[in-house]
Design a protein around this motif. Structure first.
Motif, PDB file in Angstrom:
ATOM      1  N   GLU A 141     -43.487 -25.571   7.067  1.00  0.00           N
ATOM      2  CA  GLU A 141     -43.219 -24.524   8.052  1.00  0.00           C
ATOM      3  C   GLU A 141     -44.512 -23.975   8.653  1.00  0.00           C
ATOM      4  O   GLU A 141     -44.485 -23.355   9.716  1.00  0.00           O
ATOM      5  N   HIS A 142     -45.612 -24.201   7.977  1.00  0.00           N
ATOM      6  CA  HIS A 142     -46.904 -23.704   8.458  1.00  0.00           C
ATOM      7  C   HIS A 142     -47.546 -24.637   9.480  1.00  0.00           C
ATOM      8  O   HIS A 142     -48.574 -24.305  10.056  1.00  0.00           O
ATOM      9  N   ASP A 143     -46.930 -25.811   9.710  1.00  0.00           N
ATOM     10  CA  ASP A 143     -47.455 -26.761  10.694  1.00  0.00           C
ATOM     11  C   ASP A 143     -47.146 -26.303  12.116  1.00  0.00           C
ATOM     12  O   ASP A 143     -46.139 -25.625  12.361  1.00  0.00           O
ATOM     13  N   GLN A 245     -55.211 -12.320  13.658  1.00  0.00           N
ATOM     14  CA  GLN A 245     -56.375 -13.089  14.087  1.00  0.00           C
ATOM     15  C   GLN A 245     -56.206 -14.576  13.797  1.00  0.00           C
ATOM     16  O   GLN A 245     -56.691 -15.419  14.547  1.00  0.00           O
ATOM     17  N   THR A 246     -55.521 -14.894  12.720  1.00  0.00           N
ATOM     18  CA  THR A 246     -55.254 -16.299  12.366  1.00  0.00           C
ATOM     19  C   THR A 246     -53.759 -16.446  12.097  1.00  0.00           C
ATOM     20  O   THR A 246     -53.328 -16.559  10.947  1.00  0.00           O
ATOM     21  N   PRO A 247     -52.945 -16.398  13.137  1.00  0.00           N
ATOM     22  CA  PRO A 247     -51.486 -16.407  12.962  1.00  0.00           C
ATOM     23  C   PRO A 247     -50.962 -17.678  12.295  1.00  0.00           C
ATOM     24  O   PRO A 247     -51.507 -18.758  12.478  1.00  0.00           O
ATOM     25  N   ASP A 248     -49.901 -17.496  11.543  1.00  0.00           N
ATOM     26  CA  ASP A 248     -49.243 -18.578  10.823  1.00  0.00           C
ATOM     27  C   ASP A 248     -47.884 -18.814  11.480  1.00  0.00           C
ATOM     28  O   ASP A 248     -47.077 -17.886  11.589  1.00  0.00           O
ATOM     29  N   THR A 251     -44.656 -17.352   9.636  1.00  0.00           N
ATOM     30  CA  THR A 251     -44.454 -15.945   9.319  1.00  0.00           C
ATOM     31  C   THR A 251     -44.777 -15.077  10.532  1.00  0.00           C
ATOM     32  O   THR A 251     -45.209 -15.556  11.564  1.00  0.00           O
ATOM     33  N   SER A 252     -44.594 -13.766  10.380  1.00  0.00           N
ATOM     34  CA  SER A 252     -44.816 -12.843  11.487  1.00  0.00           C
ATOM     35  C   SER A 252     -44.939 -11.423  10.949  1.00  0.00           C
ATOM     36  O   SER A 252     -44.557 -11.144   9.810  1.00  0.00           O
ATOM     37  N   TRP A 253     -45.440 -10.537  11.782  1.00  0.00           N
ATOM     38  CA  TRP A 253     -45.397  -9.107  11.461  1.00  0.00           C
ATOM     39  C   TRP A 253     -43.964  -8.591  11.558  1.00  0.00           C
ATOM     40  O   TRP A 253     -43.619  -7.584  10.961  1.00  0.00           O
TER      41      TRP A 253
END
Length: 334
Positions: A141-143, A245-248, A251-253
């Motif tokens: 999912e991080h790709d 700054q380094t979004p994944d 995931t999210s805020w």
């Protein structure tokens, strides 16, 4: 709970509804029973649900804006599982508008219903197809998933983007589930296992694409349904520690997330066919063909995120899953 399930007459939808009903939930099913494949099969699935007094069906197309808005206002479900979609990678090359109508327009209508009616958690079907041309295995999912190779995959990517927008703007908890090659009893007739079984029993050759050099993370339907229910019971949460700054991508805020649901054990296509031959007691005649447009040679799910959050990871061996499918297939067609 009262749970609204779209695509209730579908392959995954029926199994999810059965599990919800078995544990005592009230289920509002939505399905337009379109003729993309045999409507009699959809009706036979519904016949397993309709005797339960806690199930009712609204025969409605999710692309019907006014109809969906009225249904949400009348039912006010606590949680929603959106499984209605125009499925199939190959068909998207022939009828692209069907995918936009159902997978994009319809999806927005469901999001709007959730937004305006206080839905606690929105769970929706994404797809392993979203990984497109990615070659690093297993798929995580991080790709990055910005390079789909079919319109079907592009609509599923759009679903994830739209869901994130609603999570961000309206604090709607959303979870996307990237299903990996689902198979099993009550499956769709356009899926490989169904097509293969029918052809073998009728003594016709089966089409084996990419000359058999394909791997799939085949995932049994009961494992898929279990994963859906476990995720549904744990709404996504906002993440105040999210690093902008380094979004994944995973995931999210906002209260947003995506999970793979796969068997985490890719199987060679030829081994899958051998399992079917064994279960049927008959050898297949094979017609070897090149890789089709929009298809990918391999899929492989990293399911560590799903297991971390829910404690569950699919594990049905393909030989047993295929055997159960054949048992159902013979019974259904008898």
């Amino acid at each position: 709970m009262k749970v609204l399930v779209t695509g209730a007459a579908g392959f995954i939808g029926m199994h999810v509804c059965e599990r919800l009903l078995a544990r005592g939930d009230e289920v509002v099913g939505v399905d337009n029973l379109n003729d993309y494949y045999d409507v009699a099969l959809k009706e036979a699935r519904l016949a397993r649900l309709t005797p339960n007094p806690r199930f009712r069906l609204s025969r409605l197309d999710i692309a019907d804006r006014e109809g969906i808005a009225a249904l949400f206002a009348a039912e006010r479900p606590q949680r929603v599982v959106n499984l209605a979609a125009q499925a199939g990678v190959r068909y998207s090359l022939q009828n692209p508008h069907a995918y936009v109508d159902s997978n994009v327009v319809g999806f927005v209508n469901i999001l709007e219903g959730c937004r305006h009616n206080g839905v606690e958690h929105f769970v929706y079907a994404s797809s392993s197809s979203i990984y497109g041309g990615n070659e690093r295995m297993p798929f995580s999912e991080h790709d990055n998933v910005d390079h789909p190779v079919s319109l079907y995959a592009a609509t599923k990517k759009a679903n994830e983007l739209m869901a994130h927008t609603y999570s961000h703007l309206f604090n709607l908890p959303t979870t996307g589930l990237r299903f990996f090659t689902v198979y099993g009893p009550w499956g769709r007739p356009d899926m490989a296992l169904f097509l293969f079984a029918k052809a073998i029993l009728e003594d016709r050759p089966i089409d084996v694409f990419n000359h058999g050099k394909m791997r799939r993370d085949f995932t049994y339907i009961d494992d898929i349904a279990e994963g859906v229910i476990r995720v549904l019971d744990q709404p996504a949460q906002a993440n105040p520690d999210f690093d902008k700054q380094t979004p994944d991508p995973a995931t999210s805020w906002a209260p947003y997330r995506v999970f793979n649901i796969g068997n985490n054990q890719p199987v060679e296509l030829m081994a899958y066919i051998e399992a079917l031959e064994l279960a049927l007691g008959k050898t297949a005649k094979k017609n070897f063909l090149p890789l089709q447009d929009g298809d990918v040679p391999a899929t492989y799910a990293d399911t560590s995120e799903l297991k971390h959050v829910t404690g569950f990871s699919p594990a049905m061996p393909v030989t047993e899953g295929v055997r159960r499918f054949v048992e159902w297939y013979r019974s259904y067609h008898s």
